[in-house]
Design a protein around this motif. Structure first.
Motif, PDB file in Angstrom:
ATOM      1  N   UNK B  23       0.661  -1.140   0.042  1.00 29.27           N
ATOM      2  CA  UNK B  23      -0.009  -0.130   0.053  1.00 29.27           C
ATOM      3  C   UNK B  23       0.761   1.230   0.137  1.00 29.27           C
ATOM      4  N   UNK B  24       1.713   1.119   0.700  1.00 25.30           N
ATOM      5  CA  UNK B  24       2.731   2.272   1.005  1.00 25.30           C
ATOM      6  C   UNK B  24       3.336   2.550  -0.362  1.00 25.30           C
ATOM      7  N   UNK B  25       3.867   1.601  -0.957  1.00 27.61           N
ATOM      8  CA  UNK B  25       4.353   1.551  -2.346  1.00 27.61           C
ATOM      9  C   UNK B  25       3.595   2.193  -3.368  1.00 27.61           C
ATOM     10  N   UNK B  26       2.524   1.741  -3.442  1.00 30.34           N
ATOM     11  CA  UNK B  26       1.352   2.275  -4.433  1.00 30.34           C
ATOM     12  C   UNK B  26       0.995   3.695  -4.101  1.00 30.34           C
ATOM     13  N   UNK B  31       1.951   9.699 -10.599  1.00 35.19           N
ATOM     14  CA  UNK B  31       1.918   9.976 -12.183  1.00 35.19           C
ATOM     15  C   UNK B  31       1.955  11.468 -12.413  1.00 35.19           C
ATOM     16  N   UNK B  32       2.813  11.850 -13.150  1.00 31.59           N
ATOM     17  CA  UNK B  32       2.723  13.175 -13.608  1.00 31.59           C
ATOM     18  C   UNK B  32       1.659  13.644 -14.005  1.00 31.59           C
ATOM     19  N   UNK B 211       9.094  -3.923 -14.991  1.00 33.53           N
ATOM     20  CA  UNK B 211       9.793  -2.537 -15.219  1.00 33.53           C
ATOM     21  C   UNK B 211       9.291  -1.310 -15.073  1.00 33.53           C
ATOM     22  N   UNK B 212       8.119  -1.164 -15.182  1.00 35.27           N
ATOM     23  CA  UNK B 212       7.390   0.101 -14.964  1.00 35.27           C
ATOM     24  C   UNK B 212       7.175   0.285 -13.333  1.00 35.27           C
ATOM     25  N   UNK B 213       6.932  -0.702 -12.719  1.00 36.53           N
ATOM     26  CA  UNK B 213       6.828  -0.661 -11.353  1.00 36.53           C
ATOM     27  C   UNK B 213       8.264  -0.155 -10.764  1.00 36.53           C
ATOM     28  N   UNK B 214       9.382  -0.876 -11.248  1.00 36.68           N
ATOM     29  CA  UNK B 214      10.545  -0.741 -10.745  1.00 36.68           C
ATOM     30  C   UNK B 214      10.912   0.733 -10.987  1.00 36.68           C
ATOM     31  N   UNK B 233       1.895  16.330  -9.272  1.00 36.75           N
ATOM     32  CA  UNK B 233       1.766  14.492  -9.692  1.00 36.75           C
ATOM     33  C   UNK B 233       0.391  14.369  -9.044  1.00 36.75           C
ATOM     34  N   UNK B 234      -0.266  13.224  -9.437  1.00 44.35           N
ATOM     35  CA  UNK B 234      -1.152  12.444  -8.610  1.00 44.35           C
ATOM     36  C   UNK B 234      -0.965  11.185  -8.252  1.00 44.35           C
ATOM     37  N   UNK B 235      -1.127  10.715  -7.125  1.00 44.76           N
ATOM     38  CA  UNK B 235      -0.774   9.468  -6.604  1.00 44.76           C
ATOM     39  C   UNK B 235      -1.258   8.381  -7.404  1.00 44.76           C
ATOM     40  N   UNK B 236      -0.524   7.374  -7.582  1.00 41.55           N
ATOM     41  CA  UNK B 236      -1.130   6.032  -8.467  1.00 41.55           C
ATOM     42  C   UNK B 236      -2.254   5.555  -7.686  1.00 41.55           C
ATOM     43  N   UNK B 237      -2.185   5.338  -6.461  1.00 40.71           N
ATOM     44  CA  UNK B 237      -3.349   4.704  -5.642  1.00 40.71           C
ATOM     45  C   UNK B 237      -3.622   5.788  -4.555  1.00 40.71           C
ATOM     46  N   UNK B 238      -5.021   6.059  -4.365  1.00 44.21           N
ATOM     47  CA  UNK B 238      -6.120   5.734  -5.215  1.00 44.21           C
ATOM     48  C   UNK B 238      -6.510   6.373  -6.077  1.00 44.21           C
ATOM     49  N   UNK B 239      -5.913   7.810  -6.236  1.00 44.36           N
ATOM     50  CA  UNK B 239      -6.428   8.621  -7.517  1.00 44.36           C
ATOM     51  C   UNK B 239      -6.400   8.061  -8.907  1.00 44.36           C
ATOM     52  N   UNK B 240      -5.140   7.685  -9.209  1.00 45.11           N
ATOM     53  CA  UNK B 240      -5.302   7.403 -10.773  1.00 45.11           C
ATOM     54  C   UNK B 240      -5.774   6.189 -10.978  1.00 45.11           C
ATOM     55  N   UNK B 241      -5.748   5.121  -9.967  1.00 42.18           N
ATOM     56  CA  UNK B 241      -6.245   3.807 -10.072  1.00 42.18           C
ATOM     57  C   UNK B 241      -7.842   3.987 -10.079  1.00 42.18           C
ATOM     58  N   UNK B 242      -8.309   4.948  -9.522  1.00 37.72           N
ATOM     59  CA  UNK B 242      -9.890   5.211  -9.636  1.00 37.72           C
ATOM     60  C   UNK B 242     -10.408   5.762 -11.041  1.00 37.72           C
ATOM     61  N   UNK B 243      -9.308   6.782 -11.604  1.00 34.28           N
ATOM     62  CA  UNK B 243      -9.578   7.110 -12.782  1.00 34.28           C
ATOM     63  C   UNK B 243      -9.597   6.164 -13.817  1.00 34.28           C
ATOM     64  N   UNK B 244      -8.544   5.122 -13.763  1.00 32.16           N
ATOM     65  CA  UNK B 244      -8.474   3.977 -14.419  1.00 32.16           C
ATOM     66  C   UNK B 244      -9.530   3.096 -14.441  1.00 32.16           C
TER      67      UNK B 244
END
Lengths: 155, 361, 498
Positions: B23-26, B31-32, B211-214, B233-244
């Motif tokens: 979770x902390x990683x995510x 994402x720019x 590769x992308x995650x690294x 930037x917006x955080x990948x989780x949860x913002x970008x994930x919800x957009x996705x």
């Protein structure tokens, strides 16, 4: 006053968020339903229409040895055809009345025999020993121009 | 009450799998956010469509019979008899096409945003391999319904492979499983489509994602000199994930609409002794190559025109794949306009020849 | 005037010299024939009436003043045998088979010569003969099967109008018979050709009348032609299947001629409009029956009332077989109703429709069956007709449903395929009506109703399925849209929280 107001707003936001989450999970469940219903329906195999068969030709009289039996496909049902030692033909349903195993003709016993539970029928299809609870259904035989045809028993 | 129940489960799992780390990683992944952020969604869309392909593909295998005599009948059976069979098949076909489209868009956006530059060369290479594999999926899957169009498209497609010097003949027989497109070809393509390609695809997809995650998301070129605080930037989780998720839902709905209103057709059964149908063409993503081959004269100097075309495409494809090598300017922080020109040329080439292919018969 | 006197004088001298040289008694005709030394000598040496010189005196050529030398060559004015039969003077003697027809052709193909003898008979006989099967076919590649003398005889040739002639209408059958009833002879040319035509002919009305000496009825050449006889397989032959109706109509449509025999003369007109005539003339279907297929050819006789179903049954086998088993067979024969013809008529058989059946005013059944309580046939006719009507309308309903389903893009090819059987079932059921058995009929029709019910259901299901898909998509779209909106709100909120 301000504290109260702030608290109210906070509470309001909280309830609104809760409500949103409930709606979201409700919507999500509905969506899952919309996906799973077709999936389950898809996986249920469709009814394949049973081809109606009234008679099956099993070849010439001489194709079978005397005192022998063979299983033929009658539509979707197995049928056992027996040629007695005097050359007479008889046919019965080959599904054992006990647990639907396919029966066989045993030359050594001169009987129809079910290998699953040692069930035995005489050459008229009557259950004579073992677990079978009922006789085998009889099929009719017609011989024309040396061709043997098995007919469905007329109801 | 409910919350506490969810918490309990989370805690129980966390205890065993250290979910907090994930979770902390995510949460730290970001994402720019700038005017080109929209392109960042196409990788995700491609991924979604691939998942749809896997799911519907598994469902189709339950009824599909991969043999010359039964393939066509089994597809007809799926279409007409199996409940929602039409939906699954149509979605599989539509999703296949949309997936290739999404992969193309994804690739070009990465190209123009120069996201392939160091240190992401390997991500680029695996991505290009995934594109080729997707096209392989499309080519092999197209034959499986064993209808006339598929039969002849495969015949023409494999013929082109047979034009290659030295290896052509071997390749042709390898693909067809014999001299001609027959049931043997169908068996090969079926195996390719459901066993070999998925296996290879998953390996490269995993590498691509790891590769992308690294490395995190690629940032725009001009952010190189920006300070961390200036970057939005917006955080990948949860913002970008919800957009996705939002976009995924829309894509799924589009798929359902396409499948319902434009169910994928099934032509007459393939017959090797029927003359090829008029206006036969390959799938749209091969069309630009097919069409441009038509414009090359039969003989250029001493080389056959078609062979020249194939070699040309091979060379162009190779150059395209190796763009991280020959683009020496971008890594140094300079603008490399040639890259953009080449990209624009490639896009216009593909679009123009695809349109030509559809307009001219 | 002076010229004529010289002619007269010259002829008198010739007459005088001939008188001087013949001391024998002189036949009165010989005087007319001028002096024919050949005939004179041969006549005296012959022993009976069947020998050439005797016969020739009855010959039409003799009466026209043509001497032996006209065919055999030589000089008939010389009484010396060596002089008369001098090869240098063109004497041929007995004509060989290869060249004998050529002597006939010399005059008979030359209109001027024929006119000079005061004859106006046609001069194209040889042209016609050359193309005929009798001339073309040959066993030795040199001599034709039949040439002039085969039919017209050698020395006693008579006009075709002369009853003594071998080619006089009443004599023709016997003439043709001499070869055509001889199996050994015919085998050389066509082993498969029957040799019983004469026997059959004598059983026919034509043959019987012919035997009575009626020259107006058809004999061999009336149908087959005379000099230009062609094989029946040749489409130019008058007896080629599609030419037969016209051939028969030359006499049978002649009102004056037919009135003499008290026969109708409208058969050809009727036949032309019939389904058989249409098949033969329009569709060029040579297997369609022409006159001879029902009436026989050489043994042409109208079939008897009770054997009509056998005649029709040669092609319409099932119908005939079923009719023979039906109660109608016995009843019709008893009442002298002409079986098939009773409902279908004879020469003017039109395409049979379901209108023949039933109890409507123009149906055939009500001609005998009446709406009375003990008339079972009336009920059966009504039921059969209504079953036909309902199966046909059920077929149409199913067809329309399937059509609209397939227009909606649904796959109903399987139902479409099984619906195609209806046509076959209808055809079979129409055949079964000849048995007049309602149970058999119903069994067949029920097969059809099962199919129409199934296909109708398939059509309805397909249309339902179409709407089900649309509604299903609608519901799914609503759910997804709802979710999308909620998620959008959620994203806004999450973004704001940051």
């Amino acid at each position: 006053m301000t504290y109260k107001k702030k608290n109210q707003i906070k509470n309001g936001e909280k309830t609104r968020r809760d409500f949103l989450n409930i709606l979201l999970s409700g919507g999500f469940i509905a969506w899952v339903g919309a996906v799973v219903y077709p999936l389950i329906s898809y996986l249920r195999p469709p009814q394949v229409e049973v081809v109606k068969v009234n008679s099956v030709n099993i070849g010439k009289i001489t194709d079978m040895d005397k005192d022998s039996g063979k299983i033929i496909k009658f539509g979707n049902d197995p049928v056992i055809v027996i040629k007695l030692s005097d050359g007479e033909f008889r046919a019965f349903s080959a599904s054992c009345t006990h647990l639907d195993c396919i029966v066989q003709y045993r030359k050594d016993y001169g009987q129809i025999y079910c290998a699953c539970h040692n069930g035995r029928y005489d050459l008229h299809g009557r259950n004579i020993s073992g677990p079978p609870p009922a006789p085998l259904a009889k099929y009719e035989i017609a011989i024309k121009n040396d061709e043997v045809t098995v007919y469905k028993p007329s109801a | 009450m409910k919350e506490t129940f969810n918490k309990k489960i989370y805690n129980a799992l966390n205890e065993r799998f250290q979910l907090d780390n994930l979770v902390s990683f995510l949460k730290h992944k970001s994402v720019p956010k700038y005017r080109n952020t929209i392109w960042y969604y196409f990788g995700g869309i491609s991924l979604l469509l691939f998942i749809v392909q896997v799911a519907t593909g598994i469902l189709l295998i339950m009824y599909y019979k991969g043999s010359e005599d039964l393939a066509y009948e089994s597809i007809k059976f799926i279409n007409a008899k199996v409940s929602f069979g039409w939906l699954i098949r149509s979605i599989h076909s539509w999703s296949a096409n949309l997936m290739i489209l999404a992969v193309f868009v994804h690739m070009f956006s990465v190209y123009f945003l120069k996201a392939f530059r160091k240190p992401r060369e390997l991500t680029w290479y695996t991505g290009v391999i995934l594109l080729f594999l997707s096209m392989g999926f499309g080519f092999s899957g197209y034959l499986l319904p064993w209808d006339q169009l598929a039969f002849f498209a495969t015949k023409v497609g494999t013929d082109i492979a047979g034009q290659l010097p030295f290896v052509g003949d071997f390749l042709l027989k390898l693909l067809r499983g014999g001299e001609d497109v027959t049931g043997a070809t169908l068996s090969r393509f079926f195996g390719l489509h459901v066993a070999l390609l998925p296996g290879v695809f998953v390996v490269f997809l995993s590498l691509h994602l790891i590769f992308i995650q690294r490395q995190g998301m690629s940032e725009p070129e001009d952010w190189k000199n920006k300070k961390e605080s200036e970057k939005t930037t917006i955080p990948f989780f949860p913002n970008f994930t919800v957009h996705d998720l939002l976009i995924w839902l829309i894509v799924i709905n589009i798929l359902a609409i396409l499948a319902t209103f434009f169910p994928w057709e099934l032509g007459p059964k393939a017959d090797a002794f029927v003359s090829a149908p008029v206006g036969i063409k390959p799938e749209w993503y091969f069309l630009f190559m097919f069409q441009s081959l038509k414009y090359i004269p039969a003989k250029v100097w001493l080389i056959e025109g078609e062979l020249l075309g194939i070699l040309g495409f091979g060379l162009a494809g190779l150059l395209w794949v190796l763009v991280p090598f020959w683009d020496s300017k971008t890594p140094k922080g300079k603008r490399n306009k040639i890259i953009n020109y080449v990209g624009i040329f490639a896009i216009s080439f593909i679009i123009i020849f695809t349109i030509l292919g559809y307009l001219l018969d | 005037m002076y010229k004529y006197i010289i002619y007269l004088f010259l002829s008198l001298i010739i007459l005088n010299t001939s008188f001087a040289k013949t001391n024998n008694k002189i036949n009165s005709r010989v005087i007319q024939q001028k002096a024919d030394e050949c005939l004179t000598c041969h006549f005296d040496n012959e022993s009976n009436n069947n020998e050439p010189a005797h016969l020739f005196k009855q010959d039409i050529h003799f009466s026209k003043g043509i001497a032996c030398a006209g065919c055999h060559g030589g000089d008939s004015s010389k009484d010396d045998m060596d002089e008369a039969m001098d090869k240098n003077k063109g004497y041929i003697g007995i004509l060989s088979k290869e060249e004998r027809y050529q002597v006939c052709v010399k005059c008979h193909s030359d209109p001027n010569k024929m006119k000079s003898f005061g004859s106006n008979i046609p001069t194209d006989q040889f042209e016609k003969l050359k193309g005929s099967i009798h001339f073309i076919k040959s066993v030795n590649a040199v001599t034709p099967i039949a040439d002039c003398v085969t039919c017209h005889s050698v020395h006693n040739i008579a006009s075709v109008k002369d009853p003594r002639s071998k080619v006089y209408p009443a004599n023709v059958p016997s003439l043709c018979k001499s070869c055509h009833s001889n199996p050994t002879f015919m085998k050389q040319y066509n082993p498969s050709l029957p040799v019983d035509q004469y026997e059959k002919y004598r059983t026919s009305v034509h043959g019987k009348q012919n035997l009575k000496g009626d020259a107006k009825v058809a004999e061999c050449v009336s149908c087959h032609g005379n000099h230009d006889i062609l094989s029946v397989k040749n489409s130019k032959s008058p007896v080629y299947p599609s030419n037969v109706p016209q051939l028969c109509s030359t006499c049978h449509s002649d009102k004056n001629l037919m009135d003499k025999y008290k026969l109708p003369h409208d058969q050809y007109e009727n036949y032309k409009g019939s389904i058989h005539g249409e098949a033969l003339f329009v569709k060029q279907d040579l297997s369609a029956p022409a006159c001879n297929d029902c009436h026989g050819n050489h043994g042409a006789t109208p079939p008897g009332v009770e054997s009509i179903s056998n005649v029709c049954g040669t092609c319409h086998a099932f119908n005939a077989e079923l009719f023979a088993k039906s109660p109608h067979k016995k009843a019709f024969d008893k009442l002298k109703y002409p079986e098939c013809i009773t409902c279908h008529s004879n020469h003017k058989i039109v395409h049979a429709t379901d209108e023949l059946l039933g109890v409507a005013k123009n149906s055939k059944c009500v001609q005998c069956h009446k709406n009375e309580p003990n008339d079972k046939g009336f009920m059966i006719a009504a039921e059969m007709k209504s079953l036909f009507d309902s199966l046909e309308s059920a077929d149409k309903i199913s067809l329309d449903l399937l059509k609209s389903a397939s227009q909606k893009g649904m796959d109903v090819s399987e139902a479409d395929y099984s619906l195609k059987q209806i046509k076959q079932i209808l055809i079979q059921a129409r055949t079964i009506t000849h048995l007049s058995d309602i149970k058999e009929f119903k069994d067949k029709m029920d097969e059809g109703f099962i199919i129409t019910n199934k296909t109708k259901q398939a059509g309805l299901d397909a249309i339902d399925e179409f709407y089900f898909r649309r509604y299903g998509l609608g519901i799914a779209t609503i759910i997804i849209t709802f979710l999308v909106v909620l998620l959008y709100i959620k994203t806004k909120r999450i973004d704001k929280k940051k």
